[in-house]
Design a protein around this motif. Structure first.
Motif, PDB file in Angstrom:
ATOM      1  N   ASP A   1       0.830  -1.208   0.000  1.00 21.18           N
ATOM      2  CA  ASP A   1       0.000   0.000   0.000  1.00 21.18           C
ATOM      3  C   ASP A   1       0.865   1.260   0.000  1.00 21.18           C
ATOM      4  N   ALA A   2       2.013   1.170   0.652  1.00 19.32           N
ATOM      5  CA  ALA A   2       2.920   2.316   0.732  1.00 19.32           C
ATOM      6  C   ALA A   2       3.827   2.401  -0.491  1.00 19.32           C
ATOM      7  N   ALA A   3       3.542   1.616  -1.510  1.00 17.95           N
ATOM      8  CA  ALA A   3       4.306   1.603  -2.760  1.00 17.95           C
ATOM      9  C   ALA A   3       5.726   1.077  -2.560  1.00 17.95           C
ATOM     10  N   LEU A   4       5.888   0.176  -1.619  1.00 15.89           N
ATOM     11  CA  LEU A   4       7.182  -0.436  -1.368  1.00 15.89           C
ATOM     12  C   LEU A   4       7.032  -1.953  -1.498  1.00 15.89           C
ATOM     13  N   THR A   5       8.136  -2.656  -1.415  1.00 15.38           N
ATOM     14  CA  THR A   5       8.092  -4.102  -1.607  1.00 15.38           C
ATOM     15  C   THR A   5       8.776  -4.805  -0.439  1.00 15.38           C
ATOM     16  N   LEU A   6       8.039  -5.702   0.200  1.00 18.33           N
ATOM     17  CA  LEU A   6       8.590  -6.497   1.288  1.00 18.33           C
ATOM     18  C   LEU A   6       9.268  -7.725   0.706  1.00 18.33           C
ATOM     19  N   VAL A   7      10.545  -7.903   1.028  1.00 14.89           N
ATOM     20  CA  VAL A   7      11.263  -9.055   0.463  1.00 14.89           C
ATOM     21  C   VAL A   7      11.633 -10.094   1.519  1.00 14.89           C
ATOM     22  N   LYS A   8      11.565  -9.698   2.795  1.00 14.31           N
ATOM     23  CA  LYS A   8      11.890 -10.679   3.832  1.00 14.31           C
ATOM     24  C   LYS A   8      11.356 -10.200   5.175  1.00 14.31           C
ATOM     25  N   ILE A   9      10.939 -11.155   5.987  1.00 10.34           N
ATOM     26  CA  ILE A   9      10.579 -10.840   7.376  1.00 10.34           C
ATOM     27  C   ILE A   9      11.560 -11.574   8.282  1.00 10.34           C
ATOM     28  N   GLU A  10      12.257 -10.779   9.073  1.00  7.83           N
ATOM     29  CA  GLU A  10      13.239 -11.341   9.999  1.00  7.83           C
ATOM     30  C   GLU A  10      12.597 -11.395  11.376  1.00  7.83           C
ATOM     31  N   LYS A  11      12.430 -12.603  11.896  1.00 13.65           N
ATOM     32  CA  LYS A  11      11.724 -12.752  13.180  1.00 13.65           C
ATOM     33  C   LYS A  11      12.719 -12.767  14.330  1.00 13.65           C
TER      34      LYS A  11
END
Lengths: 154, 287
Positions: free
Chosen positions: A144-154
């Protein structure tokens, strides 16, 4: 007709800057890289010539090098656990982009805080409450913010 | 209403202005110069207030007694994030126009007016974020200018915008066409490009260079940029302008500041006065 010769010369210089601007880039690299499936995730400091490796210090122009598994996990609909996660994000090019992702993530249920690191291209997200977001929820907010999530680090 | 086909010199100007931009509807967001659109926008639900002040001085009326016309413009703009990849920009310029003329010819004159309100939708149809900083985006813009200069007319416009950010560098390209359905008669001292009866084509290009900080850090909350724009105004009556606009911009997380100078590069004008210079300053406040 009036022609401003000196300014035309200036225009040519400006035009040359435009043509050359993006090509220069100070050696910065602008491409997301996906390692082979199951490959280790690394942070490659492309622009500064930092070597690839988990301990590499992020520098501007960084390319988040992630595995196919990392990318797949960003679409998981399983609720996240823990108090915080770090999002690896592409496209954080300006301060107002940071405000955009702040606002988008703060609207996600279960998100208690957002801290953007423009230098590393990462966003620290605090989680709380009974209803936790899934990676998919966070991925959609980032989109939605015009960005791209490529990984979630937990 | 005077209309004419696209002249040869206009086509030449298109070729010459391959990197150019224009005095478009200033629909703006991040990393964007003052006169050129970018394919960026606030997130859905966010609102940006963008007041801008301009002083623009024009030369003699090509057909009348005026020797100089000065426009003092306060442009009040609001951009609203509507939904994923959609935004709406509303813009209302308040103008004070001061026209100088010899006493023998009746002397000068002045007027104050809000003569138009512009509504522009922006839809981002392409996005590729290929690095932590780097991005490429494209958007279509369309809307209408409600023009009250001479009766009430709606002038539809449509265009495309492309943005590329690579490290310290950013480039925006914009092409926009506005079909004028009304407008005031040409050959008056107090009209600018797009105010007359001819249709208007705008082609704008901007280069944005971030000079501070050289590298963003975990505590970065703002950035300074220098900007350079080429602005092309081409009307179907043959009038064509090419302008150069150097500027500076500070972009913060919430409040941003911009200042620019605009100078003529080349003019082919028969219907209206030539621009001598223009200065502009503006704020952007993100809610």
């Amino acid at each position: 007709m009036t022609t401003y010769t000196k300014l035309t010369a200036a225009m040519v210089v400006a035009g040359a800057m435009m043509v050359g601007g993006c090509a220069g880039g100070g050696g910065q690299v602008g491409r997301a890289e996906v390692a082979g499936a199951g490959g280790a995730t690394t942070g490659a400091g492309a622009g500064a010539g930092a070597g690839a490796g988990a301990e590499a210090k992020p520098t501007e122009g960084v390319v988040h090098s992630v595995s196919a598994k990392d990318l797949a996990e960003t679409h998981s609909t399983t609720a996240l656990e823990g108090d915080e996660v770090t999002l690896w994000v592409n496209g954080l090019g300006c301060p107002q982009c940071a405000t955009n992702i702040d606002k988008a993530l703060e609207n996600v249920r279960g998100v208690t805080s957002v801290q953007v690191d423009l230098g590393a291209g990462k966003v620290l997200v605090g989680l709380g409450g009974r209803s936790r977001p899934s990676p998919h929820d966070l991925s959609e907010a980032v989109k939605d913010a015009a960005l791209t999530l490529v990984k979630i680090e937990k | 209403m005077k209309r004419s086909g696209v002249s040869q010199r206009m086509l030449l100007s298109v070729v010459a202005g391959v990197a150019a931009v224009g005095v478009g509807e200033r629909v703006s967001f991040g990393q964007e110069a003052m006169y050129t659109n970018a394919a960026t926008m606030p997130v859905a639900g966010a609102l940006m207030f963008r007041p801008q002040a301009f002083v623009s001085q024009y030369g003699a009326d090509p057909d009348g007694p005026s020797t100089r016309t000065t426009f003092y413009t306060m442009d009040l703009g609001v951009q609203i994030g509507l939904a994923l990849a959609w935004s709406l920009n509303i813009q209302a310029p308040l103008e004070y126009v001061d026209t100088n003329a010899p006493l023998a010819a009746g002397g000068g004159d002045h007027e104050v007016a809000v003569e138009s309100v512009d509504f522009t939708f922006k839809h981002r149809f392409f996005m590729e974020n290929n690095g932590t900083i780097d991005t490429m985006r494209a958007a279509v813009i369309f809307g209408g200018r409600v023009d009250t200069k001479d009766g009430v007319n709606v002038d539809p416009h449509v265009g495309v915008v492309f943005t590329k950010v690579h490290g310290l560098h950013g480039v925006n390209l914009e092409a926009d066409y506005m079909m004028t359905t009304g407008g005031i008669e040409d050959r008056l001292a107090n009209i600018q490009g797009g105010d007359g009866t001819a249709d208007l084509f705008r082609f704008n290009a901007s280069y944005v260079y971030r000079f501070w900080p050289e590298t963003f850090t975990s505590t970065s909350t703002g950035a300074w940029y220098v900007t350079a724009e080429l602005n092309t105004l081409m009307e179907t009556n043959g009038d064509t302008e090419l302008r150069w606009s150097p500027g500076i911009m500070y972009e913060g997380r919430v409040v941003s500041f911009e200042a620019m100078l605009q100078l003529p590069v080349a003019n082919w004008l028969d219907q209206r006065p030539e621009l001598d210079w223009s200065v502009g300053m503006g704020l952007r406040i993100l809610f």
